[in-house]
Design a protein around this motif. Structure first.
Motif, PDB file in Angstrom:
ATOM      1  N   UNK A 111       0.747  -1.636   0.043  1.00  0.00           N
ATOM      2  CA  UNK A 111      -0.036   0.089   0.435  1.00  0.00           C
ATOM      3  C   UNK A 111       0.933   1.620  -0.049  1.00  0.00           C
ATOM      4  N   UNK A 112       0.513   2.342   0.387  1.00  0.00           N
ATOM      5  CA  UNK A 112       0.982   3.795   0.128  1.00  0.00           C
ATOM      6  C   UNK A 112       1.460   4.113  -1.646  1.00  0.00           C
ATOM      7  N   UNK A 113       1.127   3.243  -2.814  1.00  0.00           N
ATOM      8  CA  UNK A 113       2.169   3.614  -3.663  1.00  0.00           C
ATOM      9  C   UNK A 113       1.127   4.158  -4.690  1.00  0.00           C
ATOM     10  N   UNK A 114      -0.470   3.515  -5.207  1.00  0.00           N
ATOM     11  CA  UNK A 114      -0.637   3.818  -6.041  1.00  0.00           C
ATOM     12  C   UNK A 114      -1.609   4.907  -5.758  1.00  0.00           C
ATOM     13  N   UNK A 115      -2.327   5.071  -4.735  1.00  0.00           N
ATOM     14  CA  UNK A 115      -3.004   5.671  -4.432  1.00  0.00           C
ATOM     15  C   UNK A 115      -2.085   7.487  -3.657  1.00  0.00           C
ATOM     16  N   UNK A 116      -1.103   7.173  -3.736  1.00  0.00           N
ATOM     17  CA  UNK A 116      -0.042   8.631  -3.601  1.00  0.00           C
ATOM     18  C   UNK A 116      -0.492   9.724  -3.929  1.00  0.00           C
ATOM     19  N   UNK A 117      -0.317  11.153  -4.265  1.00  0.00           N
ATOM     20  CA  UNK A 117      -0.521  11.892  -4.976  1.00  0.00           C
ATOM     21  C   UNK A 117       0.095  11.878  -5.797  1.00  0.00           C
ATOM     22  N   UNK A 118      -0.209  13.238  -6.997  1.00  0.00           N
ATOM     23  CA  UNK A 118       0.958  13.418  -7.698  1.00  0.00           C
ATOM     24  C   UNK A 118       2.725  13.708  -7.344  1.00  0.00           C
ATOM     25  N   UNK A 119       2.802  15.244  -6.718  1.00  0.00           N
ATOM     26  CA  UNK A 119       3.332  15.622  -5.535  1.00  0.00           C
ATOM     27  C   UNK A 119       3.576  15.917  -6.812  1.00  0.00           C
ATOM     28  N   UNK A 120       5.537  16.026  -7.339  1.00  0.00           N
ATOM     29  CA  UNK A 120       6.606  16.694  -8.036  1.00  0.00           C
ATOM     30  C   UNK A 120       6.438  15.944  -8.708  1.00  0.00           C
ATOM     31  N   UNK A 121       5.186  14.652  -9.872  1.00  0.00           N
ATOM     32  CA  UNK A 121       5.514  14.623 -10.736  1.00  0.00           C
ATOM     33  C   UNK A 121       5.070  15.737 -11.700  1.00  0.00           C
ATOM     34  N   UNK A 122       4.102  16.349 -11.454  1.00  0.00           N
ATOM     35  CA  UNK A 122       3.733  17.471 -11.941  1.00  0.00           C
ATOM     36  C   UNK A 122       4.521  18.618 -11.409  1.00  0.00           C
ATOM     37  N   UNK A 123       4.341  19.719 -12.733  1.00  0.00           N
ATOM     38  CA  UNK A 123       4.836  21.055 -12.206  1.00  0.00           C
ATOM     39  C   UNK A 123       4.482  22.111 -11.251  1.00  0.00           C
ATOM     40  N   UNK A 124       5.288  22.749 -10.358  1.00  0.00           N
ATOM     41  CA  UNK A 124       4.739  23.617  -9.189  1.00  0.00           C
ATOM     42  C   UNK A 124       4.028  24.685  -9.964  1.00  0.00           C
ATOM     43  N   UNK A 125       2.622  24.784  -9.188  1.00  0.00           N
ATOM     44  CA  UNK A 125       1.471  25.945  -9.936  1.00  0.00           C
ATOM     45  C   UNK A 125       2.413  26.573  -9.660  1.00  0.00           C
TER      46      UNK A 125
END
Length: 791
Positions: free
Chosen positions: A29-43
């Motif tokens: 657990x703790x993999x597929x439901x984690x937020x995309x976080x730093x995968x997405x560019x910073x707003x």
């Protein structure tokens, strides 16, 4: 500028090469439901965390005035253009970049993204040629005649394959505009033999050409907040990144040609015959397509080959590109359509040779009308005055005009496959008016934002055309053959266009299917449709990136979909959820509950616990005073007990009984006598989490349905169980009965009563006493205060 490029490079690296980032790789657990976080560019001030354009959002603009001369005899196009480029960015620009897409047809000027090659098992005489080294110039590609400023002074430039850099005499600052001119020509390729989107098709039987003029003029590259200059080479696959602007274009062509183009023609009264002009005016208010140029007129024109010339003048505002077509072979029909959402009166039209007459005359213009009306419902109201379909044995899109295929046999008959293919390609290419012609994504980098979003909306439109339309891209079950391929034949959707092996499934089918699963299975139609419309509205006439889409869909719906983007867009795992085991249990209703007896000692003082570093330092700090020492009224029995000032025997044994249940009475036994419990164990064999959808069939023939959201996998991504209690016997269970999750192996989706995968057992049932334990209570145990006889 350097910082922006570096940040983008990191994002592209993460997005392309490290897609399935594991947050907790050693766990289930703790993999597929984690937020995309730093995968997405910073707003930032340009693009917000909500997915909307920020208060500092900007984009540059380019207006074009172009004169084109089509030399049919030499099959050459000559052009002269004036570009007015507006720098709305906060940056000073010392040079600008233009696209020279026609160079891709040249043997010496093209981008030269080669693929490996092997000796074929068989080949044709056209393909078998002696390897020519060094490579000779085939005569195609852009010939630049002159590049000057507005006053005619030459501007220095450098051509790098399909890109041209112009160095500016002084920096173009924020708010300034640059006016410059380019004169050019190129030999028009035979696109049937050479491939590509633009060129000519020759009809040997009547000696005529049909021209599709696309990527035909030097065009401005996009300069953006997220990329800087998008000057990646054009290889023929990754399509286009373009800026919006206004166009004024004149096309000088043989006098017997009919021309269709982006925008509105401004001189029909000069180029059409009186009869044709009269029919056009009737078509402007017609509810059924009217032939503006008739079949008989087109057949007569095929024989004329006029040496005279005519100039057609077109204008188009707020478009990102301009394309046109020219041929004497065209039949031309049209009718007026009103878009209810904005009351826009749109002229829908079709151009086609006699070879396509029996299909296009009946279906094309009506398919155009249906498309812009349906897309308007799902995205934004169609804003342009014209929408056109051109039959050119092709499939390619441009603002207000697109090129499609669909020809009949010589006797005018056609197969159902040809008809449906023709209708599907018209819907698809006309639909591109919305993605990416209006919602203007970068196709050179992210093909799915163009093709995937459009294919999804195409599917919705085809479904509203005919309930039995054989759509192959969109339904979940149609993607499974692709999803089950070996991992070395797959790449994530979030991959650069040039690096995709299975381009059709990856850029078209998988994103379209994913959005359909979101709409039908995960979010529901109402919630999805509102969010999808929000995205279209926010980014109409702007340049969205993937994060803008992902964030908007969540922001506008209130759904956390990071798990879905992570799995479906950034990963290559398939869906394969299996029914692993079913345990069937009958209730034991006659068991008499026994009171539970527990032996214990009273709690020891807290001072016996480990004293941590913070407590030691707080005690030594003379500036800290503790509330229980300042206010003596707070010092109770336990204050003294924990400091060793109250003594009790902490080794003495006590006994307590827990009696929370009692036997069922007669009414309860009657109520539960037919209950059977079914525990269904599921295995996530594919890796991609999805909702668990079940169809229960009972022995009496009745059915029930249940759906658990994908969140059921949150605490264990590999296996979960779910228990159901039914008052009648279960005959079978079918997982994903409508095949709506793209499960690649349906052989493990079924269970039937008595099968080898089931286990039988019993479970006890008691009646819960109402005076059970209370949270925070003593649960009947003796506490230290009681043992000391204190209050």
């Amino acid at each position: 500028m350097k910082l922006k490029i570096t940040a983008l490079s990191v994002f592209l690296y993460i997005g392309t090469f490290a897609q399935n980032i594991q947050n907790n790789p050693g766990s289930n657990h703790g993999n597929r439901f984690e937020q995309l976080g730093t995968i997405l560019p910073t707003p930032n001030m340009y693009r917000t965390a909500s997915g909307a354009p920020g208060h500092g959002y900007w984009q540059n603009r380019a207006d074009y005035t172009i004169s084109a001369y089509l030399d049919e005899e030499r099959r050459n196009l000559k052009g002269s253009e004036t570009i007015t480029y507006y720098n709305n960015s906060p940056d000073d620009l010392d040079y600008i970049w233009l696209q020279l897409d026609e160079n891709q047809q040249s043997t010496v000027k093209k981008a030269d993204f080669q693929s490996s090659s092997t000796i074929p098992k068989s080949t044709s005489d056209q393909q078998l040629k002696v390897t020519d080294l060094p490579v000779k110039d085939n005569g195609y590609g852009v010939n630049l005649e002159k590049v000057t400023d507005a006053a005619g002074k030459p501007l220095p430039y450098t051509v790098n394959k399909t890109m041209m850099r112009i160095d500016l005499p002084k920096s173009l600052k924020k708010g300034e505009k640059l006016v410059f001119k380019v004169d050019w020509n190129y030999n028009i390729p035979n696109r049937i033999k050479m491939g590509g989107r633009g060129g000519y098709e020759n009809f040997a039987e009547d000696g005529n050409d049909l021209y599709t003029m696309t990527q035909w003029y030097p065009r401005m590259c996009v300069y953006s907040d997220f990329h800087g200059w998008q000057n990646h080479q054009f290889t023929g696959r990754g399509e286009f990144a373009l800026v919006f602007g206004n166009f004024k274009v004149s096309m000088n062509v043989p006098a017997d040609h009919i021309v269709g183009g982006t925008g509105e023609c401004k001189n029909y009264d000069q180029v059409l015959t009186p009869d044709q002009l009269s029919r056009y005016k009737k078509a402007e208010s017609a509810g059924e397509p009217i032939e503006i140029v008739t079949l008989d007129e087109a057949k007569k024109a095929e024989k004329s080959h006029s040496k005279q010339r005519k100039t057609w003048n077109f204008e188009a505002n707020d478009v990102r590109d301009f394309a046109w077509t020219s041929s004497r072979k065209f039949v031309w029909d049209g009718m007026r359509v009103i878009i209810p959402e904005n009351n826009n009166k749109v002229m829908t039209m079709s151009f086609y040779p006699k070879e396509a007459y029996n299909l296009y005359r009946k279906y094309s213009t009506k398919a155009v009308a249906h498309t812009i009306k349906t897309y308007s419902e799902f995205t934004i109201p169609y804003p342009y005055p014209v929408a056109q379909s051109v039959e050119a044995a092709n499939g390619m899109e441009y603002p207000m005009i697109c090129f499609n295929f669909g020809r009949t046999e010589k006797d005018g008959t056609y197969s159902e496959g040809t008809k449906n293919g023709m209708i599907g390609v018209v819907i698809h290419e006309v639909g591109h008016n919305f993605f990416p012609m209006i919602v203007n994504s970068d196709e050179r980098q992210w093909s799915w934002m163009d093709e995937g979003l459009n294919t999804f909306t195409e599917y919705l439109t085809e479904e509203k055309w005919d309930n039995k339309f054989p759509s192959k891209r969109g339904p979940a079950w149609t993607i499974t053959d692709y999803m089950k391929l070996p991992k070395d034949q797959l790449e994530p959707i979030m991959s650069n266009s040039e690096n995709i092996i299975q381009f059709g499934p990856n850029a078209y089918s998988k994103p379209a299917t994913g959005l359909n699963i979101l709409r039908e299975t995960i979010m529901g139609r109402e919630l999805f449709d509102k969010a999808f419309k929000t995205y279209a509205k926010r980014w109409a006439f702007k340049h969205p990136e993937p994060a803008d889409f992902f964030r908007t869909m969540e922001d506008a719906s209130g759904e956390d979909l990071d798990w879905f983007w992570r799995g479906w867009f950034y990963g290559t795992d398939p869906v394969d959820i299996a029914i692993d085991k079913v345990t069937v249990a009958a209730p034991d209703l006659n068991t008499v509950p026994q009171a539970k007896e527990t032996t214990y000692t009273v709690d020891k003082p807290l001072q016996n616990e480990f004293v941590d570093i913070s407590k030691i330092r707080n005690k030594e700090d003379q500036s800290i005073s503790f509330e229980v020492e300042k206010d003596k009224s707070l010092q109770d029995f336990y204050y003294h007990y924990d400091r060793g000032q109250e003594k009790i025997n902490t080794d003495k044994l006590y006994t307590t009984k827990s009696d929370e249940h009692e036997a069922l009475d007669k009414n309860d036994k009657e109520k539960f006598k037919n209950i059977t419990a079914y525990q269904i164990d599921f295995m996530n064999k594919g890796g991609l989490v999805m909702p668990i959808i079940l169809e229960f069939t009972f022995e009496d023939g009745s059915k029930l349905y249940d759906k658990s959201s994908a969140q059921i996998w949150r605490q264990n991504e590999q296996k979960v169980s779910k228990t159901f209690y039914f008052a009648k016997k279960l005959k079978s269970v079918q997982l994903d009965p409508m095949r709506e999750t793209a499960d690649i192996d349906t052989s493990n989706n079924f269970w039937s009563a008595g099968g080898s995968a089931s286990e039988a057992s019993k479970f006890q049932v008691f009646k819960q006493k109402l005076n059970g334990p209370v949270r925070g209570g003593s649960n009947g145990k003796v506490n230290p205060m009681q043992a000391a006889g204190k209050k």
